[in-house]
Design a protein around this motif. Structure first.
Motif, PDB file in Angstrom:
ATOM      1  N   LYS A   1      31.046  10.964 -43.822  1.00  0.00           N
ATOM      2  CA  LYS A   1      32.333  11.450 -43.344  1.00  0.00           C
ATOM      3  C   LYS A   1      32.737  12.736 -44.048  1.00  0.00           C
ATOM      4  O   LYS A   1      33.256  13.653 -43.413  1.00  0.00           O
ATOM      5  CB  LYS A   1      33.403  10.370 -43.535  1.00  0.00           C
ATOM      6  CG  LYS A   1      33.182   9.158 -42.651  1.00  0.00           C
ATOM      7  CD  LYS A   1      34.231   8.098 -42.907  1.00  0.00           C
ATOM      8  CE  LYS A   1      33.936   6.854 -42.117  1.00  0.00           C
ATOM      9  NZ  LYS A   1      34.930   5.801 -42.377  1.00  0.00           N
ATOM     10  N   LYS A   2      32.460  12.842 -45.349  1.00  0.00           N
ATOM     11  CA  LYS A   2      32.803  14.052 -46.098  1.00  0.00           C
ATOM     12  C   LYS A   2      31.965  15.236 -45.637  1.00  0.00           C
ATOM     13  O   LYS A   2      32.452  16.362 -45.585  1.00  0.00           O
ATOM     14  CB  LYS A   2      32.656  13.814 -47.597  1.00  0.00           C
ATOM     15  CG  LYS A   2      33.725  12.890 -48.135  1.00  0.00           C
ATOM     16  CD  LYS A   2      33.676  12.775 -49.627  1.00  0.00           C
ATOM     17  CE  LYS A   2      34.765  11.799 -50.047  1.00  0.00           C
ATOM     18  NZ  LYS A   2      35.092  11.887 -51.432  1.00  0.00           N
ATOM     19  N   CYS A   3      30.717  14.998 -45.305  1.00  0.00           N
ATOM     20  CA  CYS A   3      29.849  16.059 -44.788  1.00  0.00           C
ATOM     21  C   CYS A   3      30.406  16.572 -43.460  1.00  0.00           C
ATOM     22  O   CYS A   3      30.487  17.778 -43.241  1.00  0.00           O
ATOM     23  CB  CYS A   3      28.434  15.530 -44.614  1.00  0.00           C
ATOM     24  SG  CYS A   3      27.276  16.740 -43.950  1.00  0.00           S
ATOM     25  N   LEU A   4      30.788  15.670 -42.583  1.00  0.00           N
ATOM     26  CA  LEU A   4      31.345  16.068 -41.293  1.00  0.00           C
ATOM     27  C   LEU A   4      32.629  16.877 -41.471  1.00  0.00           C
ATOM     28  O   LEU A   4      32.847  17.883 -40.795  1.00  0.00           O
ATOM     29  CB  LEU A   4      31.609  14.835 -40.430  1.00  0.00           C
ATOM     30  CG  LEU A   4      30.363  14.090 -39.955  1.00  0.00           C
ATOM     31  CD1 LEU A   4      30.730  12.729 -39.393  1.00  0.00           C
ATOM     32  CD2 LEU A   4      29.612  14.906 -38.929  1.00  0.00           C
ATOM     33  N   GLU A   5      33.474  16.434 -42.415  1.00  0.00           N
ATOM     34  CA  GLU A   5      34.711  17.164 -42.699  1.00  0.00           C
ATOM     35  C   GLU A   5      34.407  18.563 -43.226  1.00  0.00           C
ATOM     36  O   GLU A   5      35.034  19.541 -42.804  1.00  0.00           O
ATOM     37  CB  GLU A   5      35.558  16.395 -43.708  1.00  0.00           C
ATOM     38  CG  GLU A   5      36.194  15.143 -43.151  1.00  0.00           C
ATOM     39  CD  GLU A   5      36.869  14.295 -44.231  1.00  0.00           C
ATOM     40  OE1 GLU A   5      37.086  14.807 -45.347  1.00  0.00           O
ATOM     41  OE2 GLU A   5      37.164  13.123 -43.946  1.00  0.00           O
ATOM     42  N   ALA A   6      33.441  18.688 -44.140  1.00  0.00           N
ATOM     43  CA  ALA A   6      33.085  19.987 -44.718  1.00  0.00           C
ATOM     44  C   ALA A   6      32.554  20.943 -43.648  1.00  0.00           C
ATOM     45  O   ALA A   6      32.778  22.147 -43.725  1.00  0.00           O
ATOM     46  CB  ALA A   6      32.049  19.805 -45.826  1.00  0.00           C
ATOM     47  N   GLN A   7      31.856  20.408 -42.650  1.00  0.00           N
ATOM     48  CA  GLN A   7      31.327  21.225 -41.566  1.00  0.00           C
ATOM     49  C   GLN A   7      32.391  21.560 -40.527  1.00  0.00           C
ATOM     50  O   GLN A   7      32.165  22.394 -39.658  1.00  0.00           O
ATOM     51  CB  GLN A   7      30.187  20.480 -40.850  1.00  0.00           C
ATOM     52  CG  GLN A   7      28.973  20.264 -41.683  1.00  0.00           C
ATOM     53  CD  GLN A   7      27.967  19.352 -41.010  1.00  0.00           C
ATOM     54  OE1 GLN A   7      26.893  19.208 -41.522  1.00  0.00           O
ATOM     55  NE2 GLN A   7      28.276  18.721 -39.912  1.00  0.00           N
ATOM     56  N   GLY A   8      33.514  20.850 -40.585  1.00  0.00           N
ATOM     57  CA  GLY A   8      34.541  21.034 -39.564  1.00  0.00           C
ATOM     58  C   GLY A   8      34.151  20.387 -38.245  1.00  0.00           C
ATOM     59  O   GLY A   8      34.606  20.796 -37.184  1.00  0.00           O
TER      60      GLY A   8
ATOM     61  N   CYS B   1      22.201  25.862 -36.522  1.00  0.00           N
ATOM     62  CA  CYS B   1      23.594  25.419 -36.674  1.00  0.00           C
ATOM     63  C   CYS B   1      24.308  26.252 -37.737  1.00  0.00           C
ATOM     64  O   CYS B   1      25.464  26.655 -37.540  1.00  0.00           O
ATOM     65  CB  CYS B   1      23.648  23.940 -37.044  1.00  0.00           C
ATOM     66  SG  CYS B   1      23.259  22.816 -35.695  1.00  0.00           S
ATOM     67  N   ARG B   2      23.636  26.498 -38.861  1.00  0.00           N
ATOM     68  CA  ARG B   2      24.231  27.328 -39.926  1.00  0.00           C
ATOM     69  C   ARG B   2      24.521  28.738 -39.418  1.00  0.00           C
ATOM     70  O   ARG B   2      25.587  29.290 -39.676  1.00  0.00           O
ATOM     71  CB  ARG B   2      23.311  27.386 -41.142  1.00  0.00           C
ATOM     72  CG  ARG B   2      23.490  26.262 -42.119  1.00  0.00           C
ATOM     73  CD  ARG B   2      22.781  26.525 -43.443  1.00  0.00           C
ATOM     74  NE  ARG B   2      21.351  26.767 -43.287  1.00  0.00           N
ATOM     75  CZ  ARG B   2      20.425  25.825 -43.196  1.00  0.00           C
ATOM     76  NH1 ARG B   2      20.770  24.564 -43.244  1.00  0.00           N
ATOM     77  NH2 ARG B   2      19.149  26.135 -43.064  1.00  0.00           N
ATOM     78  N   GLU B   3      23.572  29.313 -38.704  1.00  0.00           N
ATOM     79  CA  GLU B   3      23.758  30.664 -38.163  1.00  0.00           C
ATOM     80  C   GLU B   3      24.940  30.717 -37.196  1.00  0.00           C
ATOM     81  O   GLU B   3      25.717  31.667 -37.211  1.00  0.00           O
ATOM     82  CB  GLU B   3      22.496  31.132 -37.439  1.00  0.00           C
ATOM     83  CG  GLU B   3      21.323  31.411 -38.345  1.00  0.00           C
ATOM     84  CD  GLU B   3      20.029  31.643 -37.568  1.00  0.00           C
ATOM     85  OE1 GLU B   3      20.056  31.670 -36.306  1.00  0.00           O
ATOM     86  OE2 GLU B   3      18.981  31.799 -38.214  1.00  0.00           O
ATOM     87  N   GLN B   4      25.062  29.709 -36.356  1.00  0.00           N
ATOM     88  CA  GLN B   4      26.123  29.670 -35.359  1.00  0.00           C
ATOM     89  C   GLN B   4      27.456  29.159 -35.930  1.00  0.00           C
ATOM     90  O   GLN B   4      28.477  29.236 -35.253  1.00  0.00           O
ATOM     91  CB  GLN B   4      25.714  28.773 -34.183  1.00  0.00           C
ATOM     92  CG  GLN B   4      24.469  29.224 -33.471  1.00  0.00           C
ATOM     93  CD  GLN B   4      24.608  30.621 -32.911  1.00  0.00           C
ATOM     94  OE1 GLN B   4      25.583  30.951 -32.252  1.00  0.00           O
ATOM     95  NE2 GLN B   4      23.636  31.475 -33.209  1.00  0.00           N
ATOM     96  N   LYS B   5      27.386  28.594 -37.152  1.00  0.00           N
ATOM     97  CA  LYS B   5      28.552  27.941 -37.763  1.00  0.00           C
ATOM     98  C   LYS B   5      29.123  26.868 -36.829  1.00  0.00           C
ATOM     99  O   LYS B   5      30.323  26.707 -36.673  1.00  0.00           O
ATOM    100  CB  LYS B   5      29.613  28.966 -38.152  1.00  0.00           C
ATOM    101  CG  LYS B   5      29.153  29.907 -39.250  1.00  0.00           C
ATOM    102  CD  LYS B   5      30.233  30.864 -39.646  1.00  0.00           C
ATOM    103  CE  LYS B   5      29.871  31.773 -40.778  1.00  0.00           C
ATOM    104  NZ  LYS B   5      28.601  32.388 -40.815  1.00  0.00           N
TER     105      LYS B   5
END
Length: 143
Positions: free
Chosen positions: A2-9, A112-116
């Motif tokens: 859940k924290k990972c998902l939150e950090a990614q928005g 995904c990182r490139e596209q944010k």
């Protein structure tokens, strides 16, 4: 998770697919054949990291996801520490929730990182094998 998902928005929507990239495939691919042979020859009972088998995780998957997938040999930790049930039994047999394993997610993660953006549409078709119980997927992520 859940924290990972939150950090990614990343906002979870009902029916999403949960992809978990542990780095297992990338690590495995970087090992020389001699080391792979040593690992497989000396470990008769494989052990893998993966999703925890708990009522909390099971409920979270039930409430949000239509399918789950990862880059490790087993989506859930293996061997299963529970004796009364495993995620595979509940997800596949009980709910009909597909489980993808050994997905090479490195290029997807880079994109995904490139596209944010960590959200995308997934299309997948399995091989049509009469009486088959598992199949390599033909999967595509569309942004």
């Amino acid at each position: 998770m859940k924290k990972c998902l939150e950090a990614q928005g990343t906002e979870i929507k009902f029916g999403d697919i949960l992809f978990i990239r542990s780095g297992w495939m990338a690590s495995h691919a970087s090992l020389p054949p001699t080391r792979l042979h040593e690992l497989y020859a000396t470990f008769p009972h494989h052990k893998f990291v993966g999703i925890e088998q708990s009522d909390v995780v099971l409920r979270w998957i039930w409430e949000h996801f239509a399918a789950v997938a990862g880059d490790q040999p087993s989506f859930e930790c293996w061997p299963c520490p529970r004796t009364d049930w495993s995620l595979h039994e509940v997800l596949l047999s009980g709910w009909g929730c597909p489980i993808g394993e050994l997905f090479d997610l490195e290029k997807l993660a880079e994109y995904c990182r490139e596209q944010k953006s960590w959200s995308f549409f997934v299309v997948s078709e399995v091989c049509n094998v009469a009486s088959g119980v598992a199949s390599p997927p033909n999967i595509l992520a569309i942004f």
